[in-house]
Design a protein around this motif. Sequence first.
Motif, short mmCIF file in Angstrom:
data_model
loop_
_atom_site.label_atom_id
_atom_site.label_comp_id
_atom_site.label_asym_id
_atom_site.label_seq_id
_atom_site.Cartn_x
_atom_site.Cartn_y
_atom_site.Cartn_z
N PHE A 98 -43.22 13.45 -7.86
CA PHE A 98 -42.68 14.17 -7.68
C PHE A 98 -42.32 13.36 -5.86
N HIS A 99 -40.36 14.09 -6.09
CA HIS A 99 -39.61 13.54 -4.38
C HIS A 99 -40.67 14.97 -3.53
N PRO A 100 -40.82 13.93 -2.24
CA PRO A 100 -41.68 14.87 -1.04
C PRO A 100 -40.95 16.31 -0.99
N ALA B 6 -42.75 18.59 -3.47
CA ALA B 6 -43.89 18.04 -3.85
C ALA B 6 -44.59 19.66 -3.20
N LYS B 7 -43.86 20.08 -2.06
CA LYS B 7 -45.21 20.74 -0.93
C LYS B 7 -44.88 22.38 -1.79
N ALA B 8 -43.73 22.18 -2.69
CA ALA B 8 -43.96 23.73 -3.42
C ALA B 8 -44.54 23.74 -4.53
N ILE B 9 -45.01 22.57 -5.83
CA ILE B 9 -46.65 22.80 -5.93
C ILE B 9 -47.06 21.94 -6.01
N GLU B 10 -47.70 21.13 -5.09
CA GLU B 10 -49.39 20.16 -4.77
C GLU B 10 -49.90 21.32 -4.91
#
Length: 238
Positions: free
Chosen positions: A148-150, A153-157
């Motif tokens: 995932f593009h950074p 990523a914050k939305a799914i990590e």
Amino acid sequence: MLDKSSAVPLYAQLAEKLKEKILRGEWKDGEKIPPEFELMEKYGVSRATVRAAIDTLVAEGFLVKRHGIGTFVRKFRPTFSFEPLISLNYALETFGFVSKNVVLKKGYLKVDENLSCDARWKAVQECFLVKRLRYVDEFPIVVEESYFHPEIAKAIENEDLTKSLAKVFFESLKHIEIARIEQIIEPCTQKEAEDHVQGLIDTDTFLKMSRWIYVKDHTEPVYYLLLFMRADLSRLRG
């Protein structure tokens, strides 16, 4: 009807609707499917959307075009099909398989030259990786690596990463608009898959799937999936 407010492209939604008809036997093997104008009217979409959906199912082996005659349900289809744009879970359930995902690795990693090339990234220095092993009826059959593009990523990590990652992606990022999805499915040998599979699946031949998801206002993919599945899944049930 199709959900025009969804981030999933209309042609992809339509392809799933048409595939369901085939898998459920509403459209029989060898049967000619309705003409484009009927599908346009029934689903409220353009001719271009209908053609893109049909082309998707032709590429997957569910339909075949006969010049000057029409489009037909293909008599020979793979015993297993990838869920092209939403989730592999649906296809597995359709064929009566019980599946589960085990997360082998997750976290941020530096993007090297090879990954940059494969993921079609030029400026991305770091990405979020989720590597999973998928079991079907207790047999390990799929190794998948999701990058995932950074910015995404914050939305799914922190989500439950044992679920369908495609659905997690779409549900967590409802505010974004999918621009396009590209996918390649090709056979590969055990040797070609070994660096990724690392002995987790005992078979000689694999299907390799690469998928790139692009969103509006991004020139590069925000989600790159590399997946290796044993090509002899049907043998598991003898």
